[in-house]
Structure formats: C-alpha cells, structure tokens
Design a protein around this motif. Structure first.
Motif, mmCIF file in Angstrom:
data_model
loop_
_atom_site.group_PDB
_atom_site.id
_atom_site.type_symbol
_atom_site.label_atom_id
_atom_site.label_comp_id
_atom_site.label_asym_id
_atom_site.label_seq_id
_atom_site.Cartn_x
_atom_site.Cartn_y
_atom_site.Cartn_z
ATOM 1 N N GLU A 8 0.727 -1.072 0.053
ATOM 2 C CA GLU A 8 -0.098 -0.007 -0.177
ATOM 3 C C GLU A 8 0.943 1.376 0.135
ATOM 4 O O GLU A 8 0.651 2.113 -0.784
ATOM 5 N N CYS A 9 1.968 1.194 0.916
ATOM 6 C CA CYS A 9 2.872 2.467 0.852
ATOM 7 C C CYS A 9 3.647 2.609 -0.644
ATOM 8 O O CYS A 9 3.540 3.893 -0.957
ATOM 9 N N ILE A 10 3.802 1.437 -1.163
ATOM 10 C CA ILE A 10 4.582 1.779 -2.541
ATOM 11 C C ILE A 10 3.413 2.366 -3.673
ATOM 12 O O ILE A 10 3.533 3.111 -4.417
ATOM 13 N N SER A 11 2.159 1.851 -3.447
ATOM 14 C CA SER A 11 1.462 2.635 -4.345
ATOM 15 C C SER A 11 0.929 3.782 -4.301
ATOM 16 O O SER A 11 0.512 4.516 -5.157
ATOM 17 N N HIS A 12 1.022 4.611 -3.046
ATOM 18 C CA HIS A 12 1.122 5.649 -2.708
ATOM 19 C C HIS A 12 2.307 6.609 -2.629
ATOM 20 O O HIS A 12 2.405 7.809 -2.163
ATOM 21 N N ARG A 13 3.341 6.000 -3.222
ATOM 22 C CA ARG A 13 4.503 6.579 -3.211
ATOM 23 C C ARG A 13 5.269 7.055 -1.815
ATOM 24 O O ARG A 13 5.649 8.104 -1.701
ATOM 25 N N ILE A 14 4.990 6.136 -0.953
ATOM 26 C CA ILE A 14 5.564 6.409 0.367
ATOM 27 C C ILE A 14 6.884 5.586 0.782
ATOM 28 O O ILE A 14 6.563 4.276 0.637
ATOM 29 N N ASN A 39 10.975 -2.781 1.013
ATOM 30 C CA ASN A 39 10.423 -2.778 -0.159
ATOM 31 C C ASN A 39 10.027 -1.499 -0.514
ATOM 32 O O ASN A 39 9.559 -1.295 -1.665
ATOM 33 N N THR A 40 9.746 -0.289 0.339
ATOM 34 C CA THR A 40 9.389 0.970 0.188
ATOM 35 C C THR A 40 10.749 1.640 -0.243
ATOM 36 O O THR A 40 10.744 2.950 -0.423
ATOM 37 N N GLY A 41 11.852 1.024 -0.150
ATOM 38 C CA GLY A 41 13.215 1.704 -0.245
ATOM 39 C C GLY A 41 13.567 2.676 0.929
ATOM 40 O O GLY A 41 14.312 3.468 0.806
ATOM 41 N N GLY A 42 13.069 2.282 2.150
ATOM 42 C CA GLY A 42 13.514 2.829 3.334
ATOM 43 C C GLY A 42 14.706 2.089 3.946
ATOM 44 O O GLY A 42 15.387 1.146 3.533
ATOM 45 N N ASP A 43 14.943 2.548 5.144
ATOM 46 C CA ASP A 43 15.976 2.214 6.125
ATOM 47 C C ASP A 43 15.255 1.426 7.305
ATOM 48 O O ASP A 43 14.325 1.855 7.798
ATOM 49 N N LEU A 44 15.997 0.431 7.855
ATOM 50 C CA LEU A 44 15.657 -0.097 9.316
ATOM 51 C C LEU A 44 17.007 0.022 10.175
ATOM 52 O O LEU A 44 17.992 -0.669 9.652
ATOM 53 N N HIS A 45 16.626 0.655 11.014
ATOM 54 C CA HIS A 45 17.843 0.951 12.192
ATOM 55 C C HIS A 45 17.354 0.348 13.393
ATOM 56 O O HIS A 45 16.507 0.734 13.890
ATOM 57 N N TYR A 46 18.187 -0.522 14.139
ATOM 58 C CA TYR A 46 17.555 -1.387 15.263
ATOM 59 C C TYR A 46 18.737 -1.255 16.347
ATOM 60 O O TYR A 46 19.931 -1.554 16.076
ATOM 61 N N GLU A 103 8.655 1.854 -11.221
ATOM 62 C CA GLU A 103 8.824 2.802 -10.314
ATOM 63 C C GLU A 103 8.834 2.647 -8.841
ATOM 64 O O GLU A 103 8.795 1.582 -8.561
ATOM 65 N N ILE A 104 9.664 3.364 -8.197
ATOM 66 C CA ILE A 104 9.852 3.346 -6.740
ATOM 67 C C ILE A 104 9.555 4.800 -6.075
ATOM 68 O O ILE A 104 9.651 5.598 -6.737
#
Length: 172
Positions: A8-14, A39-46, A103-104
């Motif tokens: 859903e985030c990808i479809s709304h360009r988030i 999947n959205t092109g973001g980062d995960l920092h733990y 598209e991303i």
C-alpha cells in the motif's frame, strides 16, 4: 500483514524509515517488520538494549543524515542495452522487480540500484556493447530531473581480460 502495508505504501509513493530503540528485556520480530522498510526503499535501524548514553549520539547522527541527505521521489527507472544483450531484472533497496522498467517511491544518496544483463546472441570478441541506465525523479524542490548513466563494455571471451583490466583499489 506488514508486507501488505508495504504494498500500500508503494502504491501511494510512500517511503518508510524505521528506527527501533528497544529497551532491555524486550523483543521485536524484525523479520515481520523489515518488509515495510525494505520494499519501500527505506532504512531499518535497530538498537537492541537501547541506552541513551551508549546509542544516543548514533541515533542522532542517523536521524540527522536521513533528514539532510539528497533524496529523489516518484522515481521511474529504465535500462537500455545494445542488441545482443538484454536487461533481465533489477535489485536494490526496494522489492525485487523483474520488469524492464519500474517505479519506486524514493531513493537517496545511500541507496544503489543494479540490474542483471543476459547475453542473447553470440557476441564477437572485442565488440563494444552499450548499457544505458536512466532515472527520472522529482527532487526536494519539486523539480522533475533525469539522470542518465552510459557505459561501454568490451566483449572478451576470456575472463582474465576483465581481471587484468580491473581497478583493484576501486573493487576493494
């Protein structure tokens, strides 16, 4: 559940960046949460066992870097190749994409995009093949931009040719 949210985030360009600072004794299912960022092109920092005195400066730097780095939004990507070779699939900081163009939501200075090239025809030794990678994006000022990268590659039957001509310092 999280994979559906990522779609859903990808479809709304988030693009989603996650910063997880977990206190001592708590646990989190990173494998389930990770697709949102991946999947959205973001980062995960733990930060397991988060302690402000130990991790505070690192968390501050990561947030500062995320807010100040160059970023592009609403990206369209296309790779073109010479006759005889074909682009087959893309890899990067986003969901795997098997399409010729895609598209991303967002890309930043810390991300990379790569693609696989397949040999469809018999190529002659010392022939030059060309690869072009084009990315259309919107910058932070709302301006539509294009970035085009061109590469010419000599064809060689022997892999030693590539190893001898490689820039060792750049590879390392």
């Amino acid at each position: 559940m999280y994979s559906q949210l990522a779609k859903e985030c990808i479809s709304h360009r988030i693009c989603v960046d996650l910063y997880l600072a977990i206190s001592t004794g708590k646990s989190v299912d990173l494998a389930s949460i990770a697709p949102i960022a991946d999947n959205t092109g973001g980062d995960l920092h733990y930060f397991p066992n988060y302690d402000e005195t130990k991790h505070g400066e690192k968390l501050y730097y990561l947030l500062y870097r995320m807010l100040t780095r160059q970023q592009g939004y609403d990206i369209q990507v296309k790779a073109r190749t010479s006759t005889g070779i074909t682009q087959t699939e893309y890899y990067g900081s986003f969901a795997f994409v098997p399409l010729a163009d895609f598209e991303i939501a967002a890309i930043d200075a810390d991300k990379t995009v790569s693609f696989v090239v397949r040999n469809d025809e018999r190529l002659k030794d010392n022939q030059i093949v060309y690869v072009q990678f084009a990315m259309i994006y919107t910058n932070i000022y709302g301006e539509r931009r294009i970035r085009v990268l061109n590469q010419s590659l000599p064809v060689a039957k022997n892999l030693n040719f590539y190893f001898k001509s490689a820039d060792v310092e750049a590879v390392a």
